[in-house]
Design a protein around this motif. Sequence first.
Motif, PDB file in Angstrom:
ATOM      1  N   ARG A 112       0.790  -1.344   0.276  1.00  0.00           N
ATOM      2  CA  ARG A 112       0.034  -0.154   0.059  1.00  0.00           C
ATOM      3  C   ARG A 112       0.840   1.367   0.028  1.00  0.00           C
ATOM      4  O   ARG A 112       1.839   1.294   0.860  1.00  0.00           O
ATOM      5  CB  ARG A 112      -0.947  -0.042   1.153  1.00  0.00           C
ATOM      6  N   GLU A 113       0.398   2.171  -0.720  1.00  0.00           N
ATOM      7  CA  GLU A 113       1.173   3.473  -0.803  1.00  0.00           C
ATOM      8  C   GLU A 113       1.150   4.256   0.476  1.00  0.00           C
ATOM      9  O   GLU A 113      -0.036   4.345   0.916  1.00  0.00           O
ATOM     10  CB  GLU A 113       0.763   4.352  -1.787  1.00  0.00           C
ATOM     11  N   MET A 114       2.313   4.622   1.199  1.00  0.00           N
ATOM     12  CA  MET A 114       2.030   5.145   2.431  1.00  0.00           C
ATOM     13  C   MET A 114       2.969   6.159   2.470  1.00  0.00           C
ATOM     14  O   MET A 114       3.823   6.680   1.697  1.00  0.00           O
ATOM     15  CB  MET A 114       2.545   4.281   3.556  1.00  0.00           C
ATOM     16  N   ASN A 115       2.614   7.364   3.301  1.00  0.00           N
ATOM     17  CA  ASN A 115       3.295   8.612   3.736  1.00  0.00           C
ATOM     18  C   ASN A 115       3.096   9.106   4.918  1.00  0.00           C
ATOM     19  O   ASN A 115       2.038   9.029   5.556  1.00  0.00           O
ATOM     20  CB  ASN A 115       3.099   9.752   2.695  1.00  0.00           C
ATOM     21  N   VAL A 116       3.987   9.795   5.475  1.00  0.00           N
ATOM     22  CA  VAL A 116       3.786  10.491   6.749  1.00  0.00           C
ATOM     23  C   VAL A 116       3.991  12.064   6.523  1.00  0.00           C
ATOM     24  O   VAL A 116       4.913  12.600   6.020  1.00  0.00           O
ATOM     25  CB  VAL A 116       5.113  10.038   7.602  1.00  0.00           C
TER      26      VAL A 116
END
Length: 407
Positions: A112-116
């Motif tokens: 899954r594409e994730m980011n913070v």
Amino acid sequence: MQRTVLLLVVIALAAGAGLASTGAAQGGAGLPAGGFDQMDVDPDDILIEVSVEPDGDAVWETQYRVQLASDDEEQAFEELSADVGANPDAYTRRFGDRMRATAGAAENATGREMNVTNVTVTAERRELPQSYGVLTYRFEWSNFAAVDGDRLVVGDAIDALFLDEASSLIVSWEDGYRLGDASPSPTETRDSAVVWQGPVDFTEGQPRVAIEPEGRSDGPILFVALGLLVAVVAAIGYRRRPWEGSAPDQPSEGPAATGGEPAADPGDTGAAESAAPPTSGTADGEGGSGGPAGGSEGDAGGEGDDGGDGDERSDSAPQIDEDLLSNEEQVLRLVEANGGRMKQKRVAEELDWTAAKTSQVVTGLRDEGDLDGFRLGRENVLSLPDYDATADNGGADDDEADDDDEE
């Protein structure tokens, strides 16, 4: 005191670096104690709270708490708090980079594409009830939870997480959702959250929290439960049918009560008259009379026998209050009391029902196999499944033969 101030500043920076760097190295599988193990002091506790949103995003809040047990520690934390407020980027930049690396490793593991994003830091004093200095990092983690239809599955991004004895993990969700399952069993389960209190060494595939909308499966379960309840009640009622208890007393009573009713034709009076004498003779021993007069006496005797049979039934089994019987039980009891065969029209008359109500109840009984029926001219005739019409048919055939001879 100056040394204490510098130490708290280093702790704040190391918290961000230590928390994320180990997680990145383990692919999001571990959240260490924020670097305190490299310092001369340890935090009294670390609280990690993950608030999951319906789209799978999550808001993370990690609190590092140090008890302020002396005036020097309190003064040092006040200066740290002022420094964090004046220059938050010095604390959030490095922490955010490390956490983005952690999310990147989790992205590779989960697909899954994730980011913070939106990393913030605060330092404040809290009474818990003792005085604590609390350093809090807060950020948003996109696609942290897996979305499965209307369900959320939390945990694969932090697989095999380790919590030491000073750490706690809280996974919470919004109103309108409820806990479906959690693995391993939480230390505490709340209305909208689960809590694991360290030390906990999660194995592969843990932690996992399944969250689903409230009422998602209530409908099917409720209908199944109601269906089972109805089936059980019906089975109990069928096994305890009151008319079965009085069945052995009915054969001698049936023909006398029905007279010529079971005959194949309303005008077939010969069969009715020929059926009456044997019944009355069996009941009171006066069935020796022959001819029309004998037949009428037999009928009279049969009427008297009704009272006698009623007395015998009252001695052997208590009378059942008709008001306690269901519609189906009343119909079956009435047909059985009339020898096992009866016109539907007469059932309606005896029970003082409308034709529509009678038809509805009879149809249900026929569908269940508890009652048979057929057309006789313009009349509906009902009979029990085990009813034997051989004797009645034989009588009808003899009467037809007599009519032919007379012609």
